[in-house]
Design a protein around this motif. Structure first.
Motif, PDB file in Angstrom:
ATOM      1  N   VAL A 105       6.050  -3.879   1.219  1.00 16.25           N
ATOM      2  CA  VAL A 105       5.134  -3.687   2.335  1.00 16.25           C
ATOM      3  C   VAL A 105       4.000  -2.781   1.861  1.00 16.25           C
ATOM      4  CG1 VAL A 105       4.864  -2.799   4.684  1.00 16.25           C
ATOM      5  CG2 VAL A 105       7.027  -3.870   3.990  1.00 16.25           C
ATOM      6  N   ARG A 106       2.772  -3.253   1.970  1.00 10.93           N
ATOM      7  CA  ARG A 106       1.632  -2.445   1.577  1.00 10.93           C
ATOM      8  C   ARG A 106       1.365  -1.376   2.633  1.00 10.93           C
ATOM      9  NH1 ARG A 106      -1.418  -7.415   0.508  1.00 10.93           N
ATOM     10  NH2 ARG A 106      -1.342  -7.930  -1.714  1.00 10.93           N
ATOM     11  N   LEU A 107       1.361  -0.122   2.211  1.00 12.30           N
ATOM     12  CA  LEU A 107       1.037   0.974   3.110  1.00 12.30           C
ATOM     13  C   LEU A 107      -0.161   1.734   2.555  1.00 12.30           C
ATOM     14  CD1 LEU A 107       4.514   2.544   4.026  1.00 12.30           C
ATOM     15  CD2 LEU A 107       3.246   0.771   5.251  1.00 12.30           C
ATOM     16  N   ALA A 108      -1.065   2.115   3.442  1.00 13.87           N
ATOM     17  CA  ALA A 108      -2.153   2.993   3.054  1.00 13.87           C
ATOM     18  C   ALA A 108      -1.560   4.367   2.729  1.00 13.87           C
ATOM     19  CB  ALA A 108      -3.181   3.095   4.176  1.00 13.87           C
ATOM     20  N   PRO A 109      -2.266   5.191   1.946  1.00 13.12           N
ATOM     21  CA  PRO A 109      -1.690   6.468   1.503  1.00 13.12           C
ATOM     22  C   PRO A 109      -1.139   7.342   2.620  1.00 13.12           C
ATOM     23  CG  PRO A 109      -3.695   6.010   0.279  1.00 13.12           C
ATOM     24  CD  PRO A 109      -3.580   4.943   1.340  1.00 13.12           C
ATOM     25  N   MET A 110      -1.876   7.461   3.720  1.00 12.52           N
ATOM     26  CA  MET A 110      -1.404   8.344   4.785  1.00 12.52           C
ATOM     27  C   MET A 110      -0.252   7.716   5.566  1.00 12.52           C
ATOM     28  SD  MET A 110      -3.242  10.915   4.140  1.00 12.52           S
ATOM     29  CE  MET A 110      -3.600  12.136   5.403  1.00 12.52           C
ATOM     30  N   GLU A 111      -0.201   6.396   5.613  1.00 14.38           N
ATOM     31  CA  GLU A 111       0.953   5.731   6.220  1.00 14.38           C
ATOM     32  C   GLU A 111       2.208   6.055   5.422  1.00 14.38           C
ATOM     33  OE1 GLU A 111      -1.277   1.717   7.953  1.00 14.38           O
ATOM     34  OE2 GLU A 111      -0.105   1.619   6.117  1.00 14.38           O
ATOM     35  N   TYR A 112       2.091   5.947   4.095  1.00 14.42           N
ATOM     36  CA  TYR A 112       3.243   6.247   3.263  1.00 14.42           C
ATOM     37  C   TYR A 112       3.650   7.715   3.398  1.00 14.42           C
ATOM     38  CZ  TYR A 112       6.402   7.074  -0.538  1.00 14.42           C
ATOM     39  OH  TYR A 112       7.505   7.467  -1.247  1.00 14.42           O
ATOM     40  N   ALA A 113       2.674   8.613   3.386  1.00 11.02           N
ATOM     41  CA  ALA A 113       2.979  10.041   3.491  1.00 11.02           C
ATOM     42  C   ALA A 113       3.725  10.354   4.778  1.00 11.02           C
ATOM     43  CB  ALA A 113       1.691  10.860   3.417  1.00 11.02           C
ATOM     44  N   LEU A 114       3.296   9.745   5.875  1.00  6.87           N
ATOM     45  CA  LEU A 114       3.951   9.963   7.164  1.00  6.87           C
ATOM     46  C   LEU A 114       5.369   9.414   7.145  1.00  6.87           C
ATOM     47  CD1 LEU A 114       3.936  10.778  10.135  1.00  6.87           C
ATOM     48  CD2 LEU A 114       2.783   8.604  10.652  1.00  6.87           C
ATOM     49  N   LEU A 115       5.531   8.187   6.650  1.00  5.80           N
ATOM     50  CA  LEU A 115       6.863   7.591   6.595  1.00  5.80           C
ATOM     51  C   LEU A 115       7.790   8.407   5.694  1.00  5.80           C
ATOM     52  CD1 LEU A 115       8.852   5.265   7.182  1.00  5.80           C
ATOM     53  CD2 LEU A 115       7.913   4.102   5.167  1.00  5.80           C
ATOM     54  N   GLU A 116       7.296   8.838   4.543  1.00  9.39           N
ATOM     55  CA  GLU A 116       8.140   9.583   3.618  1.00  9.39           C
ATOM     56  C   GLU A 116       8.607  10.900   4.239  1.00  9.39           C
ATOM     57  OE1 GLU A 116       7.468  10.218  -0.923  1.00  9.39           O
ATOM     58  OE2 GLU A 116       6.963  12.089   0.091  1.00  9.39           O
ATOM     59  N   PHE A 117       7.710  11.581   4.929  1.00  9.60           N
ATOM     60  CA  PHE A 117       8.090  12.859   5.540  1.00  9.60           C
ATOM     61  C   PHE A 117       9.142  12.654   6.622  1.00  9.60           C
ATOM     62  CE2 PHE A 117       7.359  16.579   8.355  1.00  9.60           C
ATOM     63  CZ  PHE A 117       7.676  17.565   7.431  1.00  9.60           C
ATOM     64  N   LEU A 118       8.979  11.625   7.430  1.00 11.99           N
ATOM     65  CA  LEU A 118       9.983  11.319   8.447  1.00 11.99           C
ATOM     66  C   LEU A 118      11.295  10.893   7.806  1.00 11.99           C
ATOM     67  CD1 LEU A 118       7.771   9.354  11.013  1.00 11.99           C
ATOM     68  CD2 LEU A 118       8.992  11.495  11.491  1.00 11.99           C
ATOM     69  N   ALA A 119      11.207  10.068   6.762  1.00 17.19           N
ATOM     70  CA  ALA A 119      12.416   9.537   6.132  1.00 17.19           C
ATOM     71  C   ALA A 119      13.220  10.613   5.420  1.00 17.19           C
ATOM     72  CB  ALA A 119      12.047   8.423   5.149  1.00 17.19           C
ATOM     73  N   THR A 120      12.527  11.542   4.749  1.00 20.89           N
ATOM     74  CA  THR A 120      13.247  12.596   4.039  1.00 20.89           C
ATOM     75  C   THR A 120      13.746  13.680   4.982  1.00 20.89           C
ATOM     76  OG1 THR A 120      11.147  13.684   3.528  1.00 20.89           O
ATOM     77  CG2 THR A 120      12.068  12.235   1.845  1.00 20.89           C
ATOM     78  N   ASN A 121      13.339  13.599   6.239  1.00 16.47           N
ATOM     79  CA  ASN A 121      13.845  14.512   7.266  1.00 16.47           C
ATOM     80  C   ASN A 121      14.598  13.756   8.347  1.00 16.47           C
ATOM     81  OD1 ASN A 121      12.653  17.465   6.892  1.00 16.47           O
ATOM     82  ND2 ASN A 121      11.074  16.013   6.246  1.00 16.47           N
TER      83      ASN A 121
END
Length: 236
Positions: A157-173
């Motif tokens: 799934v292609r994510l823009a940089p800030m989309e990925y950053a948001l998902l990663e922060f939620l996922a790692t928490n």
């Protein structure tokens, strides 16, 4: 130091923004219209683009849509005229990473640029040592933290940089409800004035990943539910 593309047909504004960025050590290239911007971005090597909504040849929002639809993930910050919230919201929905309203304070613009550059180049703040290099399974989604890639049902799934950053922060928490203020601070570097940006990014992630991956905690923020023990983060 970053290479910044400034897309605006107002030579006075371009001169001011270019001077501001060069004083901070950035390289600047200017494009007076959408077609010129498209050619520069196709050539590659641009770290971030500042894009005016009102361009002479193509609507800036249409340009954002075309770039993202074509798979271009260059970070984009929209420059918008104050009093146009519908355009700001639409631009974010189409794939812009942030917006700055005109007239803008120089330090605000620099802070927004730095926040987007930081999130597009480095792992999200808050990642713990035991999740570095892990694969996080949030069925039907898998997040590869080492490769900074996201898959849904096995498809990238292609994510823009800030989309990925948001998902990663939620996922790692995951399992912890995170307030909107904390999300904005960690992803955009400020807890002020970007609530619409956060809302639109969550909406985009839901459209790409599925409605049930990110849960709204009413009146507070967002949550990715805790994983069952059998599907916790694993290392490759």
């Amino acid at each position: 130091m970053a290479r910044v593309l400034v897309v605006d047909d107002d030579p006075r504004l371009v001169k001011v923004v270019a001077g501001l960025l060069r004083r901070r050590g950035h390289q600047v290239e200017a494009a007076p219209n959408g077609e010129s911007a498209r050619l520069v971005l196709r050539r590659g090597g641009v770290d971030i683009a500042l894009l005016d909504i009102n361009l002479p040849d193509i609507d800036g929002l249409s340009l954002v849509d075309q770039l993202r639809d074509g798979g271009n993930t260059t970070p984009l910050i929209l420059l918008t005229v104050r009093g146009e919230p519908h355009e700001q919201a639409l631009g974010l929905r189409l794939g812009a990473d942030d917006y700055v309203a005109k007239p803008f304070e120089p330090e605000v613009l620099l802070a927004r640029i730095q926040a987007v550059l930081r999130r597009s180049a480095t792992p999200t703040a808050g990642r713990t040592d035991d999740t570095r290099g892990a694969l996080l399974d949030i069925p039907p989604v898998r997040v590869d933290l080492a490769a900074r890639q996201v898959f849904r049902d096995g498809t990238v799934v292609r994510l823009a940089p800030m989309e990925y950053a948001l998902l990663e922060f939620l996922a790692t928490n995951r399992g912890r409800a995170i307030s909107k203020e904390e999300l904005m601070l960690h992803v955009w570097g400020t807890s002020q004035g970007v609530s619409r940006t956060l809302t639109e990014h969550v909406s985009r992630l839901r459209r790409k990943l599925g409605e049930d991956v990110i849960v709204t905690v009413t009146g507070f923020g967002y949550l990715i539910p805790a994983a069952p023990e059998s599907s916790a983060a694993t290392t490759p």
